[in-house]
Design an enzyme around this catalytic site. Structure first.
Site, PDB file in Angstrom:
ATOM      1  N   GLU A 216     -13.212   2.674  47.500  1.00 20.20           N
ATOM      2  CA  GLU A 216     -12.021   2.335  46.731  1.00 20.20           C
ATOM      3  C   GLU A 216     -12.406   1.876  45.330  1.00 20.20           C
ATOM      4  OE1 GLU A 216      -9.757  -1.213  47.767  1.00 20.20           O
ATOM      5  OE2 GLU A 216      -7.925  -0.241  47.085  1.00 20.20           O
TER       6      GLU A 216
ATOM      7  N   GLY B 154      -4.634  -0.955  55.833  1.00 21.50           N
ATOM      8  CA  GLY B 154      -4.139  -2.249  56.304  1.00 21.50           C
ATOM      9  C   GLY B 154      -5.239  -3.292  56.326  1.00 21.50           C
TER      10      GLY B 154
ATOM     11  N   SER C 256      -5.072  -6.491  53.711  1.00 19.25           N
ATOM     12  CA  SER C 256      -4.556  -7.807  53.313  1.00 19.25           C
ATOM     13  C   SER C 256      -3.482  -8.324  54.257  1.00 19.25           C
ATOM     14  CB  SER C 256      -3.947  -7.727  51.910  1.00 19.25           C
ATOM     15  OG  SER C 256      -4.833  -7.119  51.034  1.00 19.25           O
TER      16      SER C 256
ATOM     17  N   GLU D 181     -11.944 -11.823  39.676  1.00 21.54           N
ATOM     18  CA  GLU D 181     -12.834 -12.961  39.989  1.00 21.54           C
ATOM     19  C   GLU D 181     -13.797 -12.579  41.108  1.00 21.54           C
ATOM     20  OE1 GLU D 181      -9.540 -13.163  39.693  1.00 21.54           O
ATOM     21  OE2 GLU D 181      -9.298 -14.448  37.943  1.00 21.54           O
TER      22      GLU D 181
HETATM   23  C1  LIG Z   1      -1.074  -2.755  43.307  1.00 19.06           C
HETATM   24  C2  LIG Z   1      -1.684  -3.336  44.543  1.00 19.06           C
HETATM   25  C3  LIG Z   1      -1.905  -2.531  45.635  1.00 19.06           C
HETATM   26  C4  LIG Z   1      -2.462  -3.072  46.793  1.00 19.06           C
HETATM   27  N1  LIG Z   1      -2.631  -2.239  47.878  1.00 19.06           N
HETATM   28  C5  LIG Z   1      -3.125  -2.756  49.017  1.00 19.06           C
HETATM   29  C6  LIG Z   1      -3.258  -1.933  50.183  1.00 19.06           C
HETATM   30  O1  LIG Z   1      -2.919  -0.744  50.160  1.00 19.06           O
HETATM   31  N2  LIG Z   1      -3.724  -2.479  51.321  1.00 19.06           N
HETATM   32  C7  LIG Z   1      -4.099  -3.798  51.369  1.00 19.06           C
HETATM   33  O2  LIG Z   1      -4.533  -4.221  52.441  1.00 19.06           O
HETATM   34  N3  LIG Z   1      -3.993  -4.609  50.311  1.00 19.06           N
HETATM   35  C8  LIG Z   1      -3.508  -4.122  49.129  1.00 19.06           C
HETATM   36  N4  LIG Z   1      -3.366  -4.938  48.027  1.00 19.06           N
HETATM   37  C9  LIG Z   1      -3.696  -6.356  48.151  1.00 19.06           C
HETATM   38  C10 LIG Z   1      -4.954  -6.768  47.399  1.00 19.06           C
HETATM   39  O3  LIG Z   1      -6.111  -6.225  48.012  1.00 19.06           O
HETATM   40  C11 LIG Z   1      -4.971  -8.304  47.358  1.00 19.06           C
HETATM   41  O4  LIG Z   1      -3.850  -8.708  46.605  1.00 19.06           O
HETATM   42  C12 LIG Z   1      -6.226  -8.833  46.716  1.00 19.06           C
HETATM   43  O5  LIG Z   1      -7.354  -8.588  47.525  1.00 19.06           O
HETATM   44  C13 LIG Z   1      -6.127 -10.348  46.457  1.00 19.06           C
HETATM   45  O6  LIG Z   1      -5.702 -11.034  47.596  1.00 19.06           O
HETATM   46  P1  LIG Z   1      -4.498 -12.078  47.538  1.00 19.06           P
HETATM   47  O7  LIG Z   1      -3.348 -11.408  46.846  1.00 19.06           O
HETATM   48  O8  LIG Z   1      -4.297 -12.603  48.899  1.00 19.06           O
HETATM   49  O9  LIG Z   1      -4.984 -13.230  46.558  1.00 19.06           O
HETATM   50  P2  LIG Z   1      -5.942 -14.442  46.962  1.00 19.06           P
HETATM   51  O10 LIG Z   1      -7.130 -13.932  47.690  1.00 19.06           O
HETATM   52  O11 LIG Z   1      -5.136 -15.498  47.607  1.00 19.06           O
HETATM   53  O12 LIG Z   1      -6.422 -14.915  45.530  1.00 19.06           O
HETATM   54  C14 LIG Z   1      -5.629 -15.777  44.686  1.00 19.06           C
HETATM   55  C15 LIG Z   1      -6.447 -16.067  43.427  1.00 19.06           C
HETATM   56  O13 LIG Z   1      -7.665 -16.785  43.776  1.00 19.06           O
HETATM   57  C16 LIG Z   1      -8.809 -16.098  43.253  1.00 19.06           C
HETATM   58  N5  LIG Z   1      -9.914 -16.177  44.189  1.00 19.06           N
HETATM   59  C17 LIG Z   1      -9.853 -15.976  45.516  1.00 19.06           C
HETATM   60  N6  LIG Z   1     -11.093 -16.123  46.068  1.00 19.06           N
HETATM   61  C18 LIG Z   1     -11.937 -16.396  45.040  1.00 19.06           C
HETATM   62  C19 LIG Z   1     -13.352 -16.651  44.982  1.00 19.06           C
HETATM   63  N7  LIG Z   1     -14.118 -16.622  46.070  1.00 19.06           N
HETATM   64  N8  LIG Z   1     -13.890 -16.903  43.762  1.00 19.06           N
HETATM   65  C20 LIG Z   1     -13.096 -16.929  42.641  1.00 19.06           C
HETATM   66  N9  LIG Z   1     -11.750 -16.711  42.660  1.00 19.06           N
HETATM   67  C21 LIG Z   1     -11.194 -16.443  43.843  1.00 19.06           C
HETATM   68  C22 LIG Z   1      -8.347 -14.656  43.116  1.00 19.06           C
HETATM   69  O14 LIG Z   1      -9.111 -13.948  42.148  1.00 19.06           O
HETATM   70  C23 LIG Z   1      -6.899 -14.796  42.697  1.00 19.06           C
HETATM   71  O15 LIG Z   1      -6.810 -15.015  41.309  1.00 19.06           O
HETATM   72  C24 LIG Z   1      -2.824  -4.438  46.849  1.00 19.06           C
HETATM   73  C25 LIG Z   1      -2.609  -5.248  45.736  1.00 19.06           C
HETATM   74  C26 LIG Z   1      -2.045  -4.712  44.600  1.00 19.06           C
HETATM   75  C27 LIG Z   1      -1.835  -5.624  43.419  1.00 19.06           C
END
Ligand SMILES: Cc1cc2nc3c(=O)[nH]c(=O)nc-3n(C[C@H](O)[C@H](O)[C@H](O)COP(=O)(O)OP(=O)(O)OC[C@H]3O[C@@H](n4cnc5c(N)ncnc54)[C@H](O)[C@@H]3O)c2cc1C
Length: 393
Positions: free
Chosen positions: A248, A131, A133, A378
């Site tokens: 991870e 847990g 995100s 990224e």
């Molecule tokens: C298949 C899958 C399984 C997952 N499993 C889990 C899980 O078990 N537990 C959990 O907690 N989460 C999980 N996640 C969530 C995952 O960790 C997040 O989706 C990921 O960290 C990105 O966060 P976000 O989706 O909020 O995107 P955001 O952080 O909002 O990013 C949006 C965009 O902005 C870019 N960006 C953001 N910050 C920067 C920066 N500083 N520099 C350049 N670009 C940037 C990103 O690369 C992305 O393209 C999972 C995701 C997927 C796809």
């Protein structure tokens, strides 16, 4: 760096091969490996396979014996993973427990916590999820808002998590929460081990583009978590999180671009381009050669970090190179499969027009998600730039 395996390692590989060939599950898989934890039938098969692996001592091979592992060397663990990969077999049903929560508990846990959880994680009796995100915190995890407030012997947890893989199957969650709102955002976090049966937890599965539901949103409403379930010191959750994510990323970077290149070559052999087998087409040959080179470069780079780990160092930021390169390469290879197979790549499962039982459609739809899970490309580029190359922020 010595690329040769020792006689003991060769003997070990033989032992693994014999066991896997005698015990592997029979029957065909229609889906690409690792994409089916949302399917009930497939999940039951995974649990059964996990128990068989565990019974023979193959789960958590390199975990210390005192925690239920075999105390095998990292090399043996890697040999085992390679042989699993060659046979397209899964490491079992508790991937996140074994890869992330378990190592984090081993590193940060009290003796009671280790005693309570580690053996059960290996046995698959406790399925774990992660847990981290939240709707407003993904890449910038330090900004997370799910809150835990002390209340007697407990913490009272309120907030929401999202994209939580396997939450709908899990008995426990490694939960990152804010415990100090006054401190700077990295210094006010803590990690809690939370029983998913606790009153106040609601899990809602999310439907993915593949049609399955592997991940979920979770709501916490006045959930009581005993203070004894704090993992690591209070307000040191950021350090626990770093340990967890390093494991991870190292784990994701070990996933299969090597297998995919073999499947692509097989696919090229059985598809036609301009009236001839695709393998005769110079563009296809160049593409396949380019992928093979990148797979090899990625493997050698992986061996470099392996050498470091064999010398006793924990997984470090170089896991980001492996994670970034493997997942981006896998995405490009899956896209190339569409070029090769044409519209056939988009036909599902049992249709007579489907290639390889429709596995390409799932691969194509699934591949982009790995460039996001465990830190986006990224973000991993930032880590490589700042923490490995020493570039300014
Ligand atoms: C298949 C899958 C399984 C997952 N499993 C889990 C899980 O078990 N537990 C959990 O907690 N989460 C999980 N996640 C969530 C995952 O960790 C997040 O989706 C990921 O960290 C990105 O966060 P976000 O989706 O909020 O995107 P955001 O952080 O909002 O990013 C949006 C965009 O902005 C870019 N960006 C953001 N910050 C920067 C920066 N500083 N520099 C350049 N670009 C940037 C990103 O690369 C992305 O393209 C999972 C995701 C997927 C796809």
């Amino acid at each position: 760096m010595d690329f040769n395996y020792t006689p003991e390692e060769k003997k070990f590989r033989k032992q693994v091969q014999i066991w896997l060939d005698a015990n592997r599950p029979r029957g065909t898989r229609k889906r690409a490996p690792g994409t089916s934890m949302g399917d009930d039938q497939e999940w039951r098969r995974l649990v059964e396979w996990h128990r068989k692996l565990h019974g023979a001592g193959w789960v958590g091979l390199s975990w210390p014996k005192e925690y239920g592992g075999r105390g095998a060397t990292l090399m043996e663990q890697i040999i085992f993973n390679q042989e699993l990969g060659k046979r397209k077999l899964s490491p079992g049903c508790n991937v996140l427990g074994v890869m992330m929560a378990g190592p984090a508990i081993m590193h940060w846990g009290t003796e009671e916590q280790k005693h309570q959880h580690l053996q059960k994680i290996l046995a698959g009796d406790e399925i774990w999820c992660e847990g981290l995100s939240e709707p407003g915190s993904g890449s910038d995890l330090a900004s997370l808002q799910c809150r835990a407030v002390p209340d007697g012997d407990d913490f009272l947890v309120n907030g929401q998590k999202v994209w939580t893989t396997l939450a709908h199957r899990s008995h426990w969650i490694q939960l990152f929460v804010r415990t100090d709102s006054e401190a700077s955002k990295h210094n006010g976090l803590s990690c809690l081990l939370v029983d998913m049966k606790s009153p106040g937890i609601t899990v809602r599965p999310l439907r993915q583009i593949t049609g399955e539901s592997e991940f979920n949103e979770i709501f916490f409403e006045d959930v009581r978590v005993p203070k004894s379930n704090l993992l690591g010191p209070l307000n040191s959750g950021w350090q626990v999180l770093i340990t967890t994510l390093m494991h991870e990323r190292a784990g994701i970077s070990e996933l299969g671009s090597e297998r995919l290149i073999d499947h692509l070559i097989e696919l090229a052999r059985k598809t036609q381009r301009n009236g001839e087998p695709a393998t005769k087409d110079s563009y296809v040959r160049q593409q396949l050669a380019q992928f093979a080179i990148e797979v090899q470069a990625r493997k050698l780079n992986g061996l470099r970090s392996l050498t470091k780990r064999l010398k006793g160092a924990p997984p470090g930021p170089e896991g980001s190179i492996g994670k970034l390169c493997t997942t981006e390469l896998t995405k490009r290879m899956a896209k190339f499969a569409v070029e090769l197979a044409g519209p056939h790549a988009l036909v599902e499962g049992d249709s007579p027009f489907a290639l390889d039982g429709g596995r390409w459609l799932t691969s194509i739809l699934h591949a982009p998600s790995l460039t996001i899970a465990g830190g986006t490309s990224e973000v991993n580029r930032n880590i490589v730039g700042e923490r490995i190359l020493g570039l300014p922020k």
